[in-house]
Enzyme design. Structure first.
Site, short mmCIF file in Angstrom:
data_model
loop_
_atom_site.label_atom_id
_atom_site.label_comp_id
_atom_site.label_asym_id
_atom_site.label_seq_id
_atom_site.Cartn_x
_atom_site.Cartn_y
_atom_site.Cartn_z
N ASN A 1 -12.97 4.04 2.18
CA ASN A 1 -12.50 4.22 0.78
C ASN A 1 -13.34 3.85 -0.34
O ASN A 1 -12.98 3.78 -1.22
CB ASN A 1 -11.13 3.49 0.65
CG ASN A 1 -10.20 3.85 1.68
OD1 ASN A 1 -9.78 3.01 2.51
ND2 ASN A 1 -9.69 5.14 1.60
N CYS B 1 -11.19 4.14 9.59
CA CYS B 1 -11.14 3.66 8.07
C CYS B 1 -12.33 2.65 7.97
O CYS B 1 -12.31 2.10 6.79
CB CYS B 1 -9.73 2.99 7.99
SG CYS B 1 -8.50 4.16 8.21
N ALA C 1 0.81 -1.11 -0.19
CA ALA C 1 0.07 0.01 0.17
C ALA C 1 0.90 1.12 0.03
O ALA C 1 1.49 1.55 0.92
CB ALA C 1 -0.79 -0.17 1.16
N GLU D 1 -9.72 8.60 -3.69
CA GLU D 1 -9.68 7.59 -2.17
C GLU D 1 -11.03 7.74 -1.71
O GLU D 1 -10.89 7.03 -0.36
CB GLU D 1 -8.24 7.86 -1.61
CG GLU D 1 -7.03 7.42 -2.36
CD GLU D 1 -6.37 6.21 -2.43
OE1 GLU D 1 -6.53 5.37 -1.54
OE2 GLU D 1 -5.94 5.80 -3.69
N HIS E 1 -3.66 8.87 3.76
CA HIS E 1 -5.08 9.37 3.56
C HIS E 1 -5.22 10.58 4.67
O HIS E 1 -4.58 10.52 5.80
CB HIS E 1 -6.26 8.71 3.98
CG HIS E 1 -6.32 7.36 2.77
ND1 HIS E 1 -6.36 6.22 3.36
CD2 HIS E 1 -6.31 7.67 1.52
CE1 HIS E 1 -6.66 5.30 1.95
NE2 HIS E 1 -6.37 6.22 1.11
N ASN F 1 2.08 3.94 3.15
CA ASN F 1 1.38 3.38 4.06
C ASN F 1 2.53 2.80 5.08
O ASN F 1 2.73 1.49 4.96
CB ASN F 1 0.24 2.57 3.82
CG ASN F 1 -0.43 1.77 4.98
OD1 ASN F 1 0.00 1.83 6.03
ND2 ASN F 1 -1.78 1.48 4.81
O1 SUG Z 1 -5.27 1.77 1.35
N1 SUG Z 1 -4.00 -0.69 3.55
C1 SUG Z 1 -5.11 0.24 3.19
C2 SUG Z 1 -5.49 1.13 4.55
C3 SUG Z 1 -6.65 1.79 4.21
C4 SUG Z 1 -6.91 2.76 5.29
N2 SUG Z 1 -8.10 3.65 5.08
C5 SUG Z 1 -8.55 5.11 5.58
N3 SUG Z 1 -7.23 5.52 5.97
N4 SUG Z 1 -9.52 5.28 5.28
C6 SUG Z 1 -4.36 1.27 2.17
O2 SUG Z 1 -3.26 1.87 2.32
C7 SUG Z 1 -2.58 -2.63 3.31
C8 SUG Z 1 -2.36 -3.73 2.26
C9 SUG Z 1 -1.44 -4.84 2.79
O3 SUG Z 1 -0.38 -4.20 3.33
O4 SUG Z 1 -1.62 -6.03 2.20
C10 SUG Z 1 -3.73 -1.62 2.69
O5 SUG Z 1 -4.15 -1.66 1.56
#
Ligand code: SUG
Length: 434
Positions: free
Chosen positions: A111, A360, A19, A174, A246, A22
């Protein structure tokens, strides 16, 4: 009564680490996941929200594996052959593509899309624009099956559903994670749409912002919002570089309350003044970096808490990581100042390790939304979902298991059992596997 759309991690919940921007996802890439525990933790949050009087509409996890990425990349044969070949592929994007097929990231329904109530739209109906999530392969797969689910689930014509923006680089969107609707004294909505690139701020250096300014503008246009009621804001590049992929990682707003980090936005002081001018009754809690650094904020996810109005009071639903140390001191300060009146801490470790806190895990929706009655969350349904996960979910999962045909069979039978439990028509399972 506040309302939200929620879902659950599917049986193939795993940590791939792909991601963008992140840091929790990157830190846990390749780690062992616990799908069953992930569900139980999410259900615990739902139980709490139900007790606080929040209406929750439940959408089943998306069916996995979704083999579209492998087929598109030229892996041929039946599912087992495609996955086996992708697993053997030593270089290139195959590991990402394989993991994308099994992604459980649709659990983070913030999202799913951007929502606006009828009163704010020129179309005069509650609206939802699905988010293309085109910044990451595993997430770009979500919106089409979600739209199919919603089309089958929404009743009474209670929602205008708009297909996502095209996945052009200029239009990466997003959804609700970058959108906050505040409310002025006349009850009119003021929409804050926050971008991560191509807006007012200089570019971030370490990570590329996901949401573009053009996407935010297109979202407002497609939803038919009054331009005078939209505020386009840019994330602070320092926030993106610290891991705020985000805006909802560093800010939460609800009605007449805003809680944010001092470095959430570019030109933040001016924007906050503008907000205060437009909504005099707005209460803003801006937490200085000296009290909680950006790194600490992103570690504990304080700003990914939910602000829930309960009667005349405000409750904060916060990650458990905020129950101790400096985040706890910030929470105590919010209580002492009367910004919030109660706090509830939730253990969401399995979701947090993929970068998702309480906020989230929900998409706020207008009160008028109606889905099939069996999708209205109740204590009874929560108990049934817990039993279902206990019976059908793996206790542990390693990313190396992602080509196992037995896992595919397990996911499929879990989903069929869920549709049966929810008394959904056969069209639901045909849509998954047809
Ligand atoms: O899009 N994580 C998601 C987390 C989404 C969080 N949502 C909000 N902040 N509203 C992302 O980054 C991690 C998947 C992985 O590592 O396998 C992931 O997709």
């Amino acid at each position: 009564m506040p309302s939200e759309i929620v879902s659950l991690p599917g049986p193939s919940h795993h940590y791939a680490g792909y991601a963008p921007g992140n840091v929790a996802s990157a830190a846990h890439g390749g780690a062992l996941s616990r799908p069953r525990l992930a569900v139980l933790q999410c259900l615990q949050r739902m139980r709490l929200l139900l007790d606080l009087g929040v209406q929750q509409w439940f959408l089943p996890p998306l069916a996995r594996p979704d083999l579209r990425p492998l087929t598109a990349a030229g892996f041929l044969g039946d599912g087992a052959q495609q996955m086996g070949a992708a697993l053997r592929e030593a270089q290139g994007a195959a590991p990402q593509l394989l993991s994308a097929c099994w992604s459980a990231a649709a659990m983070w329904t913030a999202n799913l899309g951007t929502v606006a109530p009828a009163a704010d739209r020129k179309q005069g109906r509650d609206g939802l624009l699905l988010a293309n999530l085109a910044a990451a392969t595993h997430r770009a797969l979500e919106w089409q099956p979600r739209l199919r689910q919603l089309t089958a689930a929404v009743i009474d014509n209670s929602l205008d559903m708009l297909p996502a923006l095209p996945p052009y680089a200029d239009l990466h969107d997003e959804g609700g994670a970058n959108h906050t609707r505040l409310v002025d004294a006349e009850g009119r909505g003021l929409h804050c749409l926050v971008d991560g690139r191509d807006g007012a701020a200089p570019p971030s250096q370490r990570f590329r912002g996901r949401q573009s300014r053009s996407a935010s503008q297109a979202v407002a246009r497609r939803l038919g919002l009054d331009p005078g009621q939209c505020l386009f804001i840019s994330q602070h590049p320092a926030a993106i570089d610290a891991g705020a992929f985000h805006n909802d990682v560093v800010m939460v707003g609800e009605g007449s309350r805003v809680l944010l980090h001092q470095q959430a936005w570019w030109q933040q002081d001016e924007i906050l003044e503008q907000l205060q001018r437009r909504i005099p009754q707005l209460r803003i809690a801006c937490i200085p970096s000296a009290q909680l650094s950006l790194d600490e904020a992103i570690q504990c996810y304080l700003f990914n808490s939910q602000l829930i109005p309960v009667a005349d009071q405000w409750h904060l639903v916060a990650p458990e990581d905020c129950a101790v140390g400096r985040p706890r001191a910030v929470v105590e300060g919010l209580l002492a100042a009367g910004f919030i009146h109660a706090v509830h801490f939730c253990d969401l470790r399995q979701s947090m390790d993929g970068g998702g806190g309480p906020a989230c895990l929900r998409l706020r929706v207008p009160d008028g939304l109606r889905l099939l009655p069996q999708l209205a969350l109740s204590h009874g349904l929560i108990t049934s979902l817990a039993d279902w996960a206990e019976a059908h979910y793996p206790e542990e999962l390693q990313p190396s298991q992602l080509a196992d045909p037995a896992l595919a069979a397990r996911c499929q039978s879990a989903m069929h059992e869920l549709y049966r439990l929810l008394d959904l028509p056969p069209s639901w399972s045909e849509a998954d596997h047809g």
